[in-house]
Design an enzyme around this catalytic site. Sequence first.
Site, short mmCIF file in Angstrom:
data_model
loop_
_atom_site.label_atom_id
_atom_site.label_comp_id
_atom_site.label_asym_id
_atom_site.label_seq_id
_atom_site.Cartn_x
_atom_site.Cartn_y
_atom_site.Cartn_z
N GLN A 27 27.43 -20.02 45.30
CA GLN A 27 28.37 -19.48 46.60
C GLN A 27 29.75 -18.95 46.04
O GLN A 27 30.24 -19.51 44.78
CB GLN A 27 28.85 -20.80 47.34
CG GLN A 27 28.07 -21.18 48.45
CD GLN A 27 27.77 -20.15 49.48
OE1 GLN A 27 28.12 -19.16 49.64
NE2 GLN A 27 26.79 -20.65 50.42
N TYR A 55 15.54 -24.04 50.39
CA TYR A 55 16.37 -22.80 49.87
C TYR A 55 17.63 -23.37 49.01
O TYR A 55 18.72 -23.14 49.45
CB TYR A 55 16.81 -21.83 50.96
CG TYR A 55 15.76 -21.34 51.90
CD1 TYR A 55 15.07 -19.98 51.57
CD2 TYR A 55 15.61 -22.08 52.97
CE1 TYR A 55 14.11 -19.72 52.50
CE2 TYR A 55 14.52 -21.62 54.07
CZ TYR A 55 13.79 -20.24 53.51
OH TYR A 55 12.96 -19.94 54.59
N GLU A 82 12.89 -24.04 46.09
CA GLU A 82 14.02 -22.71 45.80
C GLU A 82 12.83 -21.97 44.85
O GLU A 82 12.02 -22.29 44.17
CB GLU A 82 14.96 -23.12 44.89
CG GLU A 82 15.60 -22.07 44.01
CD GLU A 82 16.09 -20.73 44.99
OE1 GLU A 82 16.90 -21.07 45.88
OE2 GLU A 82 15.72 -19.62 44.59
N ASP A 113 19.07 -23.38 54.10
CA ASP A 113 20.07 -22.52 53.96
C ASP A 113 19.45 -21.10 53.30
O ASP A 113 19.63 -20.71 52.16
CB ASP A 113 20.91 -23.14 52.73
CG ASP A 113 22.21 -22.28 52.38
OD1 ASP A 113 22.35 -21.21 53.26
OD2 ASP A 113 22.85 -22.48 51.56
N CYS A 136 24.15 -17.23 56.23
CA CYS A 136 25.36 -16.34 56.02
C CYS A 136 25.09 -15.08 56.94
O CYS A 136 25.80 -14.12 56.83
CB CYS A 136 25.22 -15.67 54.44
SG CYS A 136 23.55 -15.27 54.16
N1 SAH Z 1 21.61 -23.73 49.31
C1 SAH Z 1 22.13 -22.99 47.98
C2 SAH Z 1 21.53 -21.60 48.05
C3 SAH Z 1 21.64 -20.65 49.07
S1 SAH Z 1 21.26 -19.02 49.18
C4 SAH Z 1 23.57 -22.97 47.93
O1 SAH Z 1 24.23 -23.30 48.60
O2 SAH Z 1 23.92 -22.52 46.71
C5 SAH Z 1 19.36 -18.92 49.55
C6 SAH Z 1 18.49 -19.32 48.24
O3 SAH Z 1 17.33 -19.22 49.04
C7 SAH Z 1 18.67 -18.38 47.10
O4 SAH Z 1 18.91 -19.38 46.01
C8 SAH Z 1 17.29 -17.77 46.97
O5 SAH Z 1 16.96 -17.56 45.76
C9 SAH Z 1 16.55 -18.71 47.73
N2 SAH Z 1 15.54 -17.90 48.41
C10 SAH Z 1 15.20 -16.66 48.79
N3 SAH Z 1 13.91 -16.45 49.49
C11 SAH Z 1 13.23 -17.93 49.37
C12 SAH Z 1 12.01 -18.03 49.57
N4 SAH Z 1 11.13 -17.42 50.30
N5 SAH Z 1 11.55 -19.40 49.20
C13 SAH Z 1 12.44 -20.54 48.85
N6 SAH Z 1 13.52 -20.08 48.31
C14 SAH Z 1 14.15 -18.68 48.58
#
Ligand code: SAH
Length: 545
Positions: free
Chosen positions: A284, A313, A334, A382, A409
Amino acid sequence: MEIKKNLEYEVEITDVTSEGNGVAKIDGFTVFIPNTAVGDKAIIKVVKVLKNYGYGIVTELITPSEDRVISDCSVYKKCGGCTFKHISYEAELKLKQKTVYDCFKRIGGFDILPKEIIGSNKSSHYRNKAQYPVGKDDNGNIVAGFFAKRSHRIIPSESCSLQPEIFSDIVTDTLTLIKDNDISVYDETAHKGAIRHIYLRYAESTGEIMLCLVSAVKKLSGIENLASQIVKKYPQIKSVMLNYNPEKTNVILGKESYLVYGKEYITDIMCGIRVNISAQAFYQVNKCQAEILYNKAIEYASLKKGDILLDLYCGIGTIGLSAADKVKKLIGVEIIPQAIKDAKINAKQNDIQNAEFLCDDCKGAVKTLLSKNIKPDVIIIDPPRKGCDIEVIEALCDFAPKRIVMVSCNPATAARDCKLLSERGYKVVEYTPVDMFPRTGHVETVVQLVRKKPDTYIDITVDMDELDLTSSEAKATYDEIKDYIFDKHRVKVSSLYVAQVKQKHGIIERDCYNNSKKDNPKQPQCPPEKVTLIEEALRHFKMIP
Ligand code: SAH
């Protein structure tokens, strides 16, 4: 009255969109006018007229809105990074609160008011990450700055009021060292040269900085020299990385990163947890607000000691790890391998022993977890801006957790996904907008959903196409789709290509464009890069999920 291009009209701005365009009605016809504020009275010139709406620019501001402030940024109008520099932060928060509510009402069909938006204490210098495109100006000087709105022309500007002040000094010195060490810079048109971006990351709690040079060339002589010179001047740079991105693409980072100096990550402290952050991992950008957001998510999760918590995620594991002491088991999922590597180390270095991390697409991971009969009590999701894949939504319901907490977001896809969940047995109890990105058009939302009692809902399957085609935005015309792509990417697409992509997504065509390749083997087929742009536009108009 017919609204005509190039004519002037007197208008009052009644609303502002999340993209920062003021909205005015001329005889019922909607016109979007950039850099205006609710309450402005102005003479505008109409510069574009489409079927259902148009665009205008202010030629004379008759009475300025009370929300207006003098922007503290000299490049605000050219840059496009900030949307709301011309209005007060209070007015911006009100607009963001309304944007989130509008999405939940219009797209989600929820008649629930959001909780009061949580504003950021800092509305400048809050970002911990910056990416500066690098190129040459007309005189051959190496410059870094930002891309002018809707173009790839670099406007030289190393300082930005959203970023840490030290970043501009580091960028200036890095540019000098690129030149001194005879390292070439990338020429996008010729697809030649090396350095494309200077990418900086800052860990607020420890002061550590990462300098990552994004290069179209893997082996760069002079890079070690550059690294040792820059860290001499800025000892807080603990990591110098080279990210290799040889593609013709707008995506900044390539898939591979190489260590040039120090460590492959920087370390920050988030919600009391020491976290390593690699170049490619998501983190973030506003740490203070992220802690507030995560605490709200954990409050909504209402965890019990015996719970299994699934963090989908999860990035480098931040949300789940900060709640791990409240549950029996934490599982994080992730897709980015470097982020999962960080997440595993983050668990270890904080002595968290009940966490497990899977590197997989959530779509596949949920199937694996379901097949292993894992039963999470609470799921935190997320997702990225595009929201969840339908397979993930369905799996969430198959897991049947007591609660789902959605962090997002993008309020539009959050509302869409909450609607899908509410049609499958979950109820939106409460949602809170959190402003992570002051002065920009972006806003984060956290939503609490709970499982309805089995006899209080009817389980129905909703066909995504049916959903999309009945939404009002599904009426975007071919011209609107083509204009959207041209405005955003300066790329022209034909109606035929739009039709092919609509057909690919099962949006029924009733005209002559509906000829498949099989019917007409000579028909040109939409190239993949244009498919991506058209899909982005269809998504923008909510015609596909
Ligand atoms: N929860 C974390 C990241 C949120 S951002 C935080 O707060 O820091 C969204 C995340 O989803 C990113 O890290 C991205 O790499 C991941 N992502 C995107 N598409 C995805 C998918 N299909 N499967 C798993 N992860 C995914």
